[in-house]
Scaffold this motif. Structure first.
Motif, PDB file in Angstrom:
ATOM      1  N   ALA A 136       0.835  -1.207   0.000  1.00 42.68           N
ATOM      2  CA  ALA A 136       0.000   0.000   0.000  1.00 42.68           C
ATOM      3  C   ALA A 136       0.863   1.248   0.000  1.00 42.68           C
ATOM      4  N   ILE A 137       1.958   1.183  -0.756  1.00 43.89           N
ATOM      5  CA  ILE A 137       2.862   2.320  -0.926  1.00 43.89           C
ATOM      6  C   ILE A 137       2.830   2.708  -2.399  1.00 43.89           C
ATOM      7  N   ALA A 138       2.705   4.000  -2.659  1.00 45.23           N
ATOM      8  CA  ALA A 138       2.597   4.449  -4.054  1.00 45.23           C
ATOM      9  C   ALA A 138       3.573   5.575  -4.345  1.00 45.23           C
ATOM     10  N   GLN A 139       4.020   5.622  -5.582  1.00 44.08           N
ATOM     11  CA  GLN A 139       4.853   6.710  -6.077  1.00 44.08           C
ATOM     12  C   GLN A 139       4.164   7.325  -7.285  1.00 44.08           C
ATOM     13  N   ARG A 140       3.670   8.550  -7.108  1.00 38.10           N
ATOM     14  CA  ARG A 140       3.042   9.218  -8.251  1.00 38.10           C
ATOM     15  C   ARG A 140       4.102   9.500  -9.315  1.00 38.10           C
ATOM     16  N   LEU A 141       3.680   9.456 -10.569  1.00 41.98           N
ATOM     17  CA  LEU A 141       4.574   9.721 -11.694  1.00 41.98           C
ATOM     18  C   LEU A 141       4.223  11.061 -12.339  1.00 41.98           C
ATOM     19  N   PRO A 142       5.246  11.821 -12.764  1.00 41.46           N
ATOM     20  CA  PRO A 142       6.680  11.526 -12.633  1.00 41.46           C
ATOM     21  C   PRO A 142       7.127  11.621 -11.178  1.00 41.46           C
ATOM     22  N   ALA A 143       8.133  10.827 -10.833  1.00 41.28           N
ATOM     23  CA  ALA A 143       8.512  10.688  -9.428  1.00 41.28           C
ATOM     24  C   ALA A 143       9.340  11.851  -8.899  1.00 41.28           C
ATOM     25  N   GLN A 144       9.984  12.619  -9.781  1.00 44.09           N
ATOM     26  CA  GLN A 144      10.885  13.663  -9.318  1.00 44.09           C
ATOM     27  C   GLN A 144      10.159  14.657  -8.413  1.00 44.09           C
ATOM     28  N   GLY A 145      10.731  14.817  -7.220  1.00 44.30           N
ATOM     29  CA  GLY A 145      10.225  15.818  -6.288  1.00 44.30           C
ATOM     30  C   GLY A 145       8.948  15.425  -5.567  1.00 44.30           C
ATOM     31  N   GLN A 146       8.436  14.202  -5.788  1.00 41.20           N
ATOM     32  CA  GLN A 146       7.200  13.789  -5.135  1.00 41.20           C
ATOM     33  C   GLN A 146       7.497  12.695  -4.108  1.00 41.20           C
ATOM     34  N   PRO A 147       7.063  12.890  -2.878  1.00 47.08           N
ATOM     35  CA  PRO A 147       7.321  11.874  -1.856  1.00 47.08           C
ATOM     36  C   PRO A 147       6.444  10.653  -2.075  1.00 47.08           C
ATOM     37  N   LEU A 148       6.861   9.557  -1.480  1.00 46.59           N
ATOM     38  CA  LEU A 148       6.035   8.351  -1.503  1.00 46.59           C
ATOM     39  C   LEU A 148       4.745   8.597  -0.739  1.00 46.59           C
ATOM     40  N   LEU A 149       3.672   8.013  -1.228  1.00 47.98           N
ATOM     41  CA  LEU A 149       2.411   8.022  -0.491  1.00 47.98           C
ATOM     42  C   LEU A 149       2.348   6.712   0.286  1.00 47.98           C
ATOM     43  N   ASP A 150       2.434   6.809   1.601  1.00 47.67           N
ATOM     44  CA  ASP A 150       2.543   5.617   2.451  1.00 47.67           C
ATOM     45  C   ASP A 150       1.633   5.768   3.674  1.00 47.67           C
ATOM     46  N   PRO A 151       0.316   5.741   3.472  1.00 45.41           N
ATOM     47  CA  PRO A 151      -0.601   6.026   4.581  1.00 45.41           C
ATOM     48  C   PRO A 151      -0.634   4.947   5.648  1.00 45.41           C
ATOM     49  N   PHE A 152      -0.162   3.737   5.349  1.00 45.14           N
ATOM     50  CA  PHE A 152      -0.236   2.639   6.314  1.00 45.14           C
ATOM     51  C   PHE A 152       1.140   2.216   6.823  1.00 45.14           C
ATOM     52  N   HIS A 153       2.134   3.079   6.591  1.00 50.77           N
ATOM     53  CA  HIS A 153       3.490   2.878   7.133  1.00 50.77           C
ATOM     54  C   HIS A 153       4.110   1.555   6.671  1.00 50.77           C
ATOM     55  N   GLY A 154       3.933   1.270   5.381  1.00 50.33           N
ATOM     56  CA  GLY A 154       4.528   0.062   4.831  1.00 50.33           C
ATOM     57  C   GLY A 154       6.042   0.095   4.842  1.00 50.33           C
ATOM     58  N   ALA A 155       6.627   1.285   4.636  1.00 50.26           N
ATOM     59  CA  ALA A 155       8.086   1.394   4.658  1.00 50.26           C
ATOM     60  C   ALA A 155       8.628   1.038   6.035  1.00 50.26           C
ATOM     61  N   ARG A 156       7.934   1.476   7.070  1.00 47.34           N
ATOM     62  CA  ARG A 156       8.360   1.137   8.430  1.00 47.34           C
ATOM     63  C   ARG A 156       8.258  -0.365   8.671  1.00 47.34           C
ATOM     64  N   ALA A 157       7.200  -1.000   8.162  1.00 52.81           N
ATOM     65  CA  ALA A 157       7.045  -2.440   8.320  1.00 52.81           C
ATOM     66  C   ALA A 157       8.183  -3.187   7.630  1.00 52.81           C
ATOM     67  N   LEU A 158       8.607  -2.685   6.465  1.00 54.72           N
ATOM     68  CA  LEU A 158       9.743  -3.309   5.785  1.00 54.72           C
ATOM     69  C   LEU A 158      11.024  -3.180   6.590  1.00 54.72           C
ATOM     70  N   GLU A 159      11.214  -2.021   7.211  1.00 56.17           N
ATOM     71  CA  GLU A 159      12.412  -1.812   8.022  1.00 56.17           C
ATOM     72  C   GLU A 159      12.461  -2.780   9.194  1.00 56.17           C
ATOM     73  N   THR A 160      11.304  -3.056   9.802  1.00 50.18           N
ATOM     74  CA  THR A 160      11.251  -3.959  10.956  1.00 50.18           C
ATOM     75  C   THR A 160      11.041  -5.408  10.547  1.00 50.18           C
ATOM     76  N   ARG A 161      10.982  -5.654   9.221  1.00 44.84           N
ATOM     77  CA  ARG A 161      10.814  -6.996   8.671  1.00 44.84           C
ATOM     78  C   ARG A 161       9.542  -7.666   9.175  1.00 44.84           C
ATOM     79  N   GLN A 162       8.461  -6.883   9.195  1.00 48.32           N
ATOM     80  CA  GLN A 162       7.171  -7.430   9.607  1.00 48.32           C
ATOM     81  C   GLN A 162       6.166  -7.319   8.464  1.00 48.32           C
ATOM     82  N   LEU A 163       5.319  -8.324   8.386  1.00 49.23           N
ATOM     83  CA  LEU A 163       4.244  -8.346   7.402  1.00 49.23           C
ATOM     84  C   LEU A 163       2.950  -7.985   8.120  1.00 49.23           C
TER      85      LEU A 163
END
Length: 421
Positions: A136-163
């Motif tokens: 549930a992580i999205a990158q709007r295109l074009p990607a330059q200058g646009q942050p990831l849309l991550d409303p459910f903190h999927g990036a954090r879950a990846l860092e902690t290696r949790q599903l």
């Protein structure tokens, strides 16, 4: 610039011309966060627009385009009106590329396991309908200058290696998401988050397998086929067991029998070896799926019914039922039986396995092993032995064609067989 990047740039420009907006989601975004440098060969894109369905609108624009990027060929395209999705299969200068287009949509399930009912929505709505936070992580295109849309903190879950399941009804909406999660867990070395593990336990405890949800069974079969297609499938099978996924097949099935995973690994190895020597109509992954069903703690008729519920293709269902029939026959043989190689060969081949050698692999699992040795000897040695003298040689020696000739060939073969260890 990689072929996938070149395609995204071209497709984003085409979408803009059509008044559509693209966002990259799924594995490509996830792989970037994990630092994978390999260009993605599968792209998942969400298409936003004011008309239904934007993904189908973009697919039509691709098909009508006067030219694609240099070296790109659109090999196939499909649209799925009921769900507002499309798929593009491309050949690029660096190989095949699969591009999935999904209209930004909202969905709900009328009952557990039903096909989702979908309607047009926003990118945020689309992310909310997904299965796990890492998807549930999205990158709007074009990607330059646009942050990831991550409303459910999927990036954090990846860092902690949790599903992490996305919401409290994720599994009740679609229990097969647990098998999909097993694949992610094995591939990315993830553990199931505590909240997700609690949700899985609760859903499996109430598991009804709704009789009015045939699509659920088909999804479960497809997820299991994808599991066995993973290079790390042995780890995935272990996680399937640990996370309770076996209960999706048979209620209260907690553990594989002793030696079950090793046998599935043997099925993989033996299946490939058999394919290299003879024509085998069953892919190795499908063979392992049949093997998993045969490990179930069920009676033969219940295992056959399980295959029907999973909507196995007819050929696989026939293999499953024939192996169960053979297993029942073998179970009736007296203990300590000492047949010669020719007797075993005659008994097996008279039951129709001569043209289905793969059945032998399905009969030597840990749930049933009394006759493992002669079955494997027939598979790898005895079935390959023929009469040392041919029919032509017998005819030249004065024999007449007919039943007696066939009987002599069988006798000669039996002699040759019984000289085998």
């Amino acid at each position: 610039m990689s072929s996938s990047d070149l395609w995204l740039k071209w497709l984003e420009q085409l979408a803009t011309q059509q008044g559509l907006r693209l966002s990259l989601v799924g594995g490509a975004v996830r792989d970037q966060l994990l630092g994978f440098s390999q260009p993605s060969k599968d792209l998942d894109l969400v298409v936003e627009g004011s008309r239904a369905w934007p993904a189908l609108e973009l697919k039509a624009a691709v098909e009508k385009a006067s030219s694609l990027p240099k070296g790109f060929v659109l090999q196939n395209s499909q649209g799925f009106e009921a769900f507002g999705t499309a798929q593009l299969q491309l050949l690029t200068p660096t190989g095949p590329l699969l591009c999935d287009l999904s209209s930004a949509r909202v969905e709900h399930y009328a009952f557990p396991g039903a096909h989702p009912c979908v309607s047009l929505g926003s990118l945020e709505d689309d992310l909310h309908r997904r299965d796990f936070s890492l998807n549930a992580i999205a990158q709007r295109l074009p990607a330059q200058g646009q942050p990831l849309l991550d409303p459910f903190h999927g990036a954090r879950a990846l860092e902690t290696r949790q599903l992490e399941l996305l919401h409290p009804s994720s599994l009740s909406d679609d229990p097969t998401r647990l098998v999909r999660g097993v694949r992610y867990g094995a591939r990315l070395n993830l553990t199931l988050s505590p909240d997700s593990a609690t949700q899985a336990k609760a859903v499996l405890h109430q598991w009804p397998w709704p009789l009015d949800a045939p699509a659920l069974a088909a999804r479960l079969r497809m997820e299991l086929e994808l599991l066995f297609a993973e290079p790390c499938w042995p780890t995935a099978v272990k996680l399937l067991q640990q996370w309770g996924g076996l209960e999706l097949l048979v209620p209260q099935w907690k553990l594989l029998p002793a030696g079950g995973l090793a046998w599935l690994q043997h099925l993989c190895q033996w299946g490939r070896a058999l394919q290299s020597k003879t024509s085998v109509p069953v892919p190795v992954g499908s063979l392992q799926l049949l093997g998993l069903l045969l490990l179930a703690p069920e009676a033969n008729n219940e295992i056959a019914y399980l295959g029907e519920r999973l909507q196995l293709p007819q050929g696989l269902q026939n293999h499953l039922e024939k192996s169960l029939e053979m297993r029942q026959w073998l179970q009736q043989l007296p203990a300590g039986l000492e047949w010669s190689p020719s007797q075993w060969t005659h008994q097996l081949e008279s039951r129709g396995v001569a043209n289905q050698p793969i059945l032998m692999l399905l009969l030597v699992g840990p749930n049933f092993t009394p006759w493992r040795r002669p079955l494997l000897r027939w598979l790898w040695r005895w079935r390959l032995i023929q009469s040392p003298i041919s029919a032509q040689e017998l005819l030249r020696g004065g024999w007449s064609s007919g039943p007696a000739l066939g009987e002599e060939l069988r006798r000669q073969r039996s002699i040759a067989l019984n000289q085998q260890p």
